[in-house]
Design a protein around this motif. Structure first.
Motif, PDB file in Angstrom:
ATOM      1  N   GLU A   1      18.506 104.523  -3.806  1.00  0.00           N
ATOM      2  CA  GLU A   1      19.438 104.046  -4.829  1.00  0.00           C
ATOM      3  C   GLU A   1      20.855 104.551  -4.557  1.00  0.00           C
ATOM      4  N   HIS A   2      20.955 105.805  -4.105  1.00  0.00           N
ATOM      5  CA  HIS A   2      22.256 106.375  -3.748  1.00  0.00           C
ATOM      6  C   HIS A   2      22.866 105.598  -2.579  1.00  0.00           C
ATOM      7  N   ARG A   3      22.042 105.253  -1.603  1.00  0.00           N
ATOM      8  CA  ARG A   3      22.518 104.475  -0.454  1.00  0.00           C
ATOM      9  C   ARG A   3      23.082 103.132  -0.918  1.00  0.00           C
ATOM     10  N   GLU A   4      22.321 102.432  -1.737  1.00  0.00           N
ATOM     11  CA  GLU A   4      22.757 101.121  -2.207  1.00  0.00           C
ATOM     12  C   GLU A   4      24.039 101.208  -3.024  1.00  0.00           C
ATOM     13  N   ALA A   5      24.102 102.157  -3.948  1.00  0.00           N
ATOM     14  CA  ALA A   5      25.293 102.302  -4.796  1.00  0.00           C
ATOM     15  C   ALA A   5      26.512 102.705  -3.967  1.00  0.00           C
ATOM     16  N   SER A   6      26.309 103.625  -3.030  1.00  0.00           N
ATOM     17  CA  SER A   6      27.402 104.093  -2.181  1.00  0.00           C
ATOM     18  C   SER A   6      27.959 102.959  -1.334  1.00  0.00           C
ATOM     19  N   GLN A   7      27.073 102.190  -0.716  1.00  0.00           N
ATOM     20  CA  GLN A   7      27.542 101.104   0.138  1.00  0.00           C
ATOM     21  C   GLN A   7      28.159  99.973  -0.675  1.00  0.00           C
ATOM     22  N   ASP A   8      27.585  99.684  -1.844  1.00  0.00           N
ATOM     23  CA  ASP A   8      28.193  98.666  -2.710  1.00  0.00           C
ATOM     24  C   ASP A   8      29.614  99.066  -3.097  1.00  0.00           C
ATOM     25  N   ALA A   9      29.786 100.332  -3.465  1.00  0.00           N
ATOM     26  CA  ALA A   9      31.111 100.817  -3.879  1.00  0.00           C
ATOM     27  C   ALA A   9      32.091 100.787  -2.710  1.00  0.00           C
ATOM     28  N   PHE A  10      31.684 101.314  -1.568  1.00  0.00           N
ATOM     29  CA  PHE A  10      32.578 101.385  -0.414  1.00  0.00           C
ATOM     30  C   PHE A  10      32.957  99.996   0.087  1.00  0.00           C
ATOM     31  N   TYR A  11      31.934  99.176   0.413  1.00  0.00           N
ATOM     32  CA  TYR A  11      32.208  97.865   1.005  1.00  0.00           C
ATOM     33  C   TYR A  11      32.816  96.884   0.002  1.00  0.00           C
ATOM     34  N   GLY A  12      32.687  97.170  -1.283  1.00  0.00           N
ATOM     35  CA  GLY A  12      33.304  96.335  -2.298  1.00  0.00           C
ATOM     36  C   GLY A  12      34.698  96.783  -2.701  1.00  0.00           C
ATOM     37  N   SER A  13      35.135  97.919  -2.160  1.00  0.00           N
ATOM     38  CA  SER A  13      36.422  98.488  -2.563  1.00  0.00           C
ATOM     39  C   SER A  13      37.604  97.710  -1.978  1.00  0.00           C
ATOM     40  N   ALA A  14      38.707  97.728  -2.692  1.00  0.00           N
ATOM     41  CA  ALA A  14      39.942  97.120  -2.193  1.00  0.00           C
ATOM     42  C   ALA A  14      40.424  97.858  -0.952  1.00  0.00           C
ATOM     43  N   GLU A  15      40.212  99.172  -0.903  1.00  0.00           N
ATOM     44  CA  GLU A  15      40.647  99.957   0.264  1.00  0.00           C
ATOM     45  C   GLU A  15      40.004  99.413   1.543  1.00  0.00           C
ATOM     46  N   TRP A  16      38.714  99.078   1.482  1.00  0.00           N
ATOM     47  CA  TRP A  16      38.015  98.541   2.642  1.00  0.00           C
ATOM     48  C   TRP A  16      38.377  97.067   2.871  1.00  0.00           C
ATOM     49  N   ARG A  17      38.265  96.260   1.831  1.00  0.00           N
ATOM     50  CA  ARG A  17      38.479  94.817   1.963  1.00  0.00           C
ATOM     51  C   ARG A  17      39.903  94.480   2.375  1.00  0.00           C
ATOM     52  N   GLU A  18      40.883  95.207   1.848  1.00  0.00           N
ATOM     53  CA  GLU A  18      42.286  94.931   2.159  1.00  0.00           C
ATOM     54  C   GLU A  18      42.802  95.781   3.312  1.00  0.00           C
ATOM     55  N   GLY A  19      41.958  96.687   3.776  1.00  0.00           N
ATOM     56  CA  GLY A  19      42.322  97.575   4.876  1.00  0.00           C
ATOM     57  C   GLY A  19      41.752  97.091   6.200  1.00  0.00           C
ATOM     58  N   PRO A  20      40.963  97.947   6.859  1.00  0.00           N
ATOM     59  CA  PRO A  20      40.514  97.635   8.223  1.00  0.00           C
ATOM     60  C   PRO A  20      39.334  96.680   8.332  1.00  0.00           C
ATOM     61  N   ARG A  21      38.789  96.204   7.214  1.00  0.00           N
ATOM     62  CA  ARG A  21      37.564  95.407   7.253  1.00  0.00           C
ATOM     63  C   ARG A  21      37.609  94.266   8.271  1.00  0.00           C
TER      64      ARG A  21
END
Length: 122
Positions: A66-86
């Motif tokens: 559950e921690h893995r899923e929540a962590s990855q959802d938060a990270f990959y869904g973040s503006a920092e990732w999506r608007e950054g190096p993604r």
């Protein structure tokens, strides 16, 4: 690690587009890894796989599935990732696969790259 002394370790294997591994690695070192650290992700190891010219790995540890899923959802869904190096990072990848294993503290220590351990301590 969780209360049972185990962690869920994800080993992600990337197949990169030919000629992209060095640039991919530089982006991981300079952008993705520092971002993962800011998001509290326990990165054990990453780097080019020595067996061919297009493989790369990323190994992360989580307290639970559950921690893995929540962590990855938060990270990959973040503006920092999506608007950054993604886009630049993803464009270098042909495909990837992940496996998840349960491991104890000794195994985690054996996998953790010394440079990453030093960065966390310092």
């Amino acid at each position: 690690m969780n209360q049972s002394g185990l962690a869920f370790v994800e080993i992600r294997s990337y197949s990169l587009k030919p000629g992209q591994r060095e640039a991919f690695h530089q982006q991981v070192v300079q952008q993705a890894w520092p971002m993962l650290l800011r998001w509290g992700v326990d990165v054990l190891a990453f780097g080019p796989s020595p067996h061919d010219e297009t493989s790369y790995y990323l190994i992360r540890a989580y307290d639970s599935l559950e921690h893995r899923e929540a962590s990855q959802d938060a990270f990959y869904g973040s503006a920092e990732w999506r608007e950054g190096p993604r886009e630049s990072i993803v464009s270098r990848i042909n495909n990837y696969t992940s496996v998840v294993l349960e491991m104890g503290a000794v195994a985690l220590s054996a996998i953790r790259q010394p440079a990453l351990q030093a960065k966390l301590a310092g």
